[in-house]
Write a protein that holds these residues in place. Structure first.
Motif, mmCIF file in Angstrom:
data_model
loop_
_atom_site.group_PDB
_atom_site.id
_atom_site.type_symbol
_atom_site.label_atom_id
_atom_site.label_comp_id
_atom_site.label_asym_id
_atom_site.label_seq_id
_atom_site.Cartn_x
_atom_site.Cartn_y
_atom_site.Cartn_z
ATOM 1 N N LEU A 30 23.801 -36.718 26.188
ATOM 2 C CA LEU A 30 23.924 -35.052 25.826
ATOM 3 C C LEU A 30 22.911 -34.664 26.597
ATOM 4 O O LEU A 30 23.102 -33.330 27.072
ATOM 5 N N ARG A 31 21.806 -35.025 26.941
ATOM 6 C CA ARG A 31 20.766 -34.739 27.795
ATOM 7 C C ARG A 31 21.257 -34.278 29.232
ATOM 8 O O ARG A 31 21.312 -33.068 29.647
ATOM 9 N N SER A 32 21.912 -35.204 29.570
ATOM 10 C CA SER A 32 22.563 -35.042 30.869
ATOM 11 C C SER A 32 23.684 -34.054 31.169
ATOM 12 O O SER A 32 23.815 -33.157 32.079
ATOM 13 N N ARG A 37 25.324 -28.513 32.547
ATOM 14 C CA ARG A 37 26.168 -27.069 32.016
ATOM 15 C C ARG A 37 27.435 -27.571 31.450
ATOM 16 O O ARG A 37 28.454 -26.867 31.366
ATOM 17 N N LYS A 38 27.511 -28.737 30.804
ATOM 18 C CA LYS A 38 28.983 -29.006 30.215
ATOM 19 C C LYS A 38 29.203 -28.573 28.787
ATOM 20 O O LYS A 38 30.332 -28.586 28.234
ATOM 21 N N LEU A 39 27.949 -28.140 28.008
ATOM 22 C CA LEU A 39 28.037 -27.797 26.703
ATOM 23 C C LEU A 39 28.694 -26.343 26.839
ATOM 24 O O LEU A 39 28.584 -25.435 27.566
ATOM 25 N N ARG A 62 30.107 -26.731 21.330
ATOM 26 C CA ARG A 62 31.106 -27.691 21.619
ATOM 27 C C ARG A 62 30.751 -28.627 22.733
ATOM 28 O O ARG A 62 30.285 -28.370 23.861
ATOM 29 N N TRP A 63 30.877 -30.134 22.600
ATOM 30 C CA TRP A 63 30.685 -30.792 23.514
ATOM 31 C C TRP A 63 31.717 -31.813 23.811
ATOM 32 O O TRP A 63 32.082 -32.501 23.371
ATOM 33 N N PRO A 64 32.218 -31.344 25.274
ATOM 34 C CA PRO A 64 33.432 -32.122 25.785
ATOM 35 C C PRO A 64 33.162 -33.601 25.872
ATOM 36 O O PRO A 64 32.060 -34.059 26.044
ATOM 37 N N ILE A 86 17.375 -30.045 20.778
ATOM 38 C CA ILE A 86 17.847 -28.786 20.151
ATOM 39 C C ILE A 86 17.223 -27.664 20.553
ATOM 40 O O ILE A 86 17.639 -26.576 20.519
ATOM 41 N N VAL A 87 15.854 -27.920 20.891
ATOM 42 C CA VAL A 87 14.744 -26.557 21.405
ATOM 43 C C VAL A 87 15.561 -25.973 22.521
ATOM 44 O O VAL A 87 15.831 -24.690 22.690
ATOM 45 N N ASP A 88 15.875 -26.967 23.576
ATOM 46 C CA ASP A 88 16.382 -26.078 24.768
ATOM 47 C C ASP A 88 17.721 -25.792 24.738
ATOM 48 O O ASP A 88 18.314 -24.841 25.171
ATOM 49 N N ILE A 89 18.442 -26.659 23.949
ATOM 50 C CA ILE A 89 19.903 -26.234 23.616
ATOM 51 C C ILE A 89 20.175 -25.011 22.997
ATOM 52 O O ILE A 89 20.923 -24.166 23.224
ATOM 53 N N GLY A 90 19.425 -24.944 21.909
ATOM 54 C CA GLY A 90 19.225 -23.634 21.189
ATOM 55 C C GLY A 90 18.874 -22.461 21.814
ATOM 56 O O GLY A 90 19.371 -21.435 21.551
ATOM 57 N N GLN A 91 17.928 -22.489 22.637
ATOM 58 C CA GLN A 91 17.581 -21.352 23.453
ATOM 59 C C GLN A 91 18.769 -21.074 24.329
ATOM 60 O O GLN A 91 18.943 -19.895 24.579
ATOM 61 N N TRP A 92 19.548 -22.002 25.000
ATOM 62 C CA TRP A 92 20.785 -21.644 25.825
ATOM 63 C C TRP A 92 21.800 -20.960 25.034
ATOM 64 O O TRP A 92 22.371 -20.087 25.030
ATOM 65 N N VAL A 93 21.781 -21.399 23.633
ATOM 66 C CA VAL A 93 22.963 -20.673 22.680
ATOM 67 C C VAL A 93 22.375 -19.390 22.437
ATOM 68 O O VAL A 93 23.236 -18.598 22.529
ATOM 69 N N LEU A 94 21.218 -19.228 22.345
ATOM 70 C CA LEU A 94 20.720 -17.656 22.089
ATOM 71 C C LEU A 94 21.063 -16.923 23.385
ATOM 72 O O LEU A 94 21.247 -15.881 23.273
ATOM 73 N N GLU A 95 20.685 -17.396 24.456
ATOM 74 C CA GLU A 95 20.837 -16.537 25.522
ATOM 75 C C GLU A 95 22.403 -16.335 26.134
ATOM 76 O O GLU A 95 22.782 -15.371 26.294
ATOM 77 N N GLU A 96 22.888 -17.596 25.805
ATOM 78 C CA GLU A 96 24.524 -17.282 25.908
ATOM 79 C C GLU A 96 25.418 -16.224 25.056
ATOM 80 O O GLU A 96 25.692 -15.514 25.354
ATOM 81 N N SER A 97 24.737 -16.257 23.864
ATOM 82 C CA SER A 97 25.252 -15.338 22.910
ATOM 83 C C SER A 97 24.903 -13.857 23.188
ATOM 84 O O SER A 97 25.637 -13.114 23.163
#
Ligand code: C2E
Ligand code: CA
Ligand code: CA
Ligand code: CA
Length: 278
Positions: A30-32, A37-39, A62-64, A86-97
């Motif tokens: 998941l980290r990799s 940028r696969k998420l 979504r995680w392919p 989730i801290v970094d992933i969630g941050q990406w979700v916020l920025e992407e949104s």
């Protein structure tokens, strides 16, 4: 390899040791994939129950799995939380949104909101409030078009920290929704201390709605939401009769397969085009 990991879950589950191995492998992957940028962030429309016009959407990760399928968020979100990813992933979700909010505005959809799910570890980050504001500023978005979804377990983790953070964000204009409402074990007293805008009636209560029967829990939750002055949204609406029953209860909005499943952003754009909101 990832597909194997999920297929072999039961096999791995045989011992604690191999369970740990499975978990660590999944987290490493998941980290990799996140770094590479696969998420993906998909979007599920939210509609006004009566007019069925789109009023917003929820962003869902979504995680392919590398073979055309996806690993369920129900599997990987807990791993992302446990590992702190989730801290970094969630941050990406916020920025992407926020970037998508901007794209929506540029396409003429300037009043659709985007809701994102926030996990416990994100609130434990002292810079959370600042990070949300920065994401909004960076993409020049109207804060009121961003909505944060939190579950009762998020609130119960560190009630005061969560209440303080949300109060600051609410003053800034950000919307707040309580997610999966009725499935957790929150103290009712927190409900009034939270600066909520919306209450999401969990799918399990909507599922209870059967022709000719009354759904006491769905009714009680909508009534509670309305009495607290919150807008209510029904989750997991799959059938017409569920939608009409929720309308009768005084529920305002809905999200579910009856209207649309979560979809990539490009698909959402054509969906909006076909279901013109003007
Ligand atoms: P959730 O926040 O309760 O999201 C709603 C889930 O219900 C989504 O599952 C959605 O696809 C599903 N759903 C929507 N309408 C229907 C329907 O009519 N019928 C049925 N059977 N299901 C419906 P999904 O996408 O698998 O996500 C599962 C959970 O993973 C989410 O539940 C949320 O807790 C978590 N999650 C997803 N994305 C994120 C994220 O970016 N951050 C965090 N922290 N959690 C996320
Ligand atoms: Ca949610
Ligand atoms: Ca939910
Ligand atoms: Ca849920």
């Amino acid at each position: 390899a990832k597909k194997n990991l999920s297929d072999n879950h039961e096999y791995y589950a045989k011992s604690i040791e191999s369970q740990t191995t499975w978990r660590l492998d999944m987290i490493r992957q998941l980290r990799s994939d996140f770094i590479n940028r696969k998420l993906q962030l998909w979007y599920q429309p939210q509609v006004d129950l009566v007019s069925e016009k789109v009023v917003g959407m929820e962003g869902l990760l979504r995680w392919p799995d590398g073979e055309g399928g996806y690993i369920s968020p129900a599997v990987f979100i807990p791993l992302a939380e446990y590992s702190g990813l989730i801290v970094d992933i969630g941050q990406w979700v916020l920025e992407e949104s926020c970037r998508k909010l901007k794209e929506l505005k540029e396409a003429g959809y300037d009043n659709l909101r985007v809701a994102v799910n926030i996990s416990i570890p994100q609130f434990r980050d002292r810079h959370f409030v600042e990070k949300v504001k920065n994401a909004l500023i960076a993409s020049d978005c109207d804060p009121s078009l961003l909505e944060l979804e939190i579950t009762e377990s998020v609130v119960m983790d560190e009630p005061q920290i969560v209440i303080d953070a949300l109060t600051t964000l609410k003053e800034y204009g950000v919307g707040i929704a309580i997610d999966d409402f009725g499935t957790g074990f929150s103290s009712m007293s927190y409900l009034q201390k939270l600066p909520l805008d919306r209450l999401k009636v969990d799918r399990s209560f909507v599922k209870d709605i059967q022709p000719g029967k009354s759904a006491v829990l769905a009714e009680t939750i909508v009534t509670l939401g309305n009495k607290l002055g919150l807008l209510t949204i029904a989750e997991g609406v799959e059938k017409r009769e569920q939608a009409s029953y929720m309308i009768k209860l005084g529920c305002v909005e809905a999200q579910g397969y009856l209207y649309a499943k979560p979809m990539p952003f490009e698909a959402l754009m054509s969906y909006l085009h076909d279901h013109s909101t003007t």
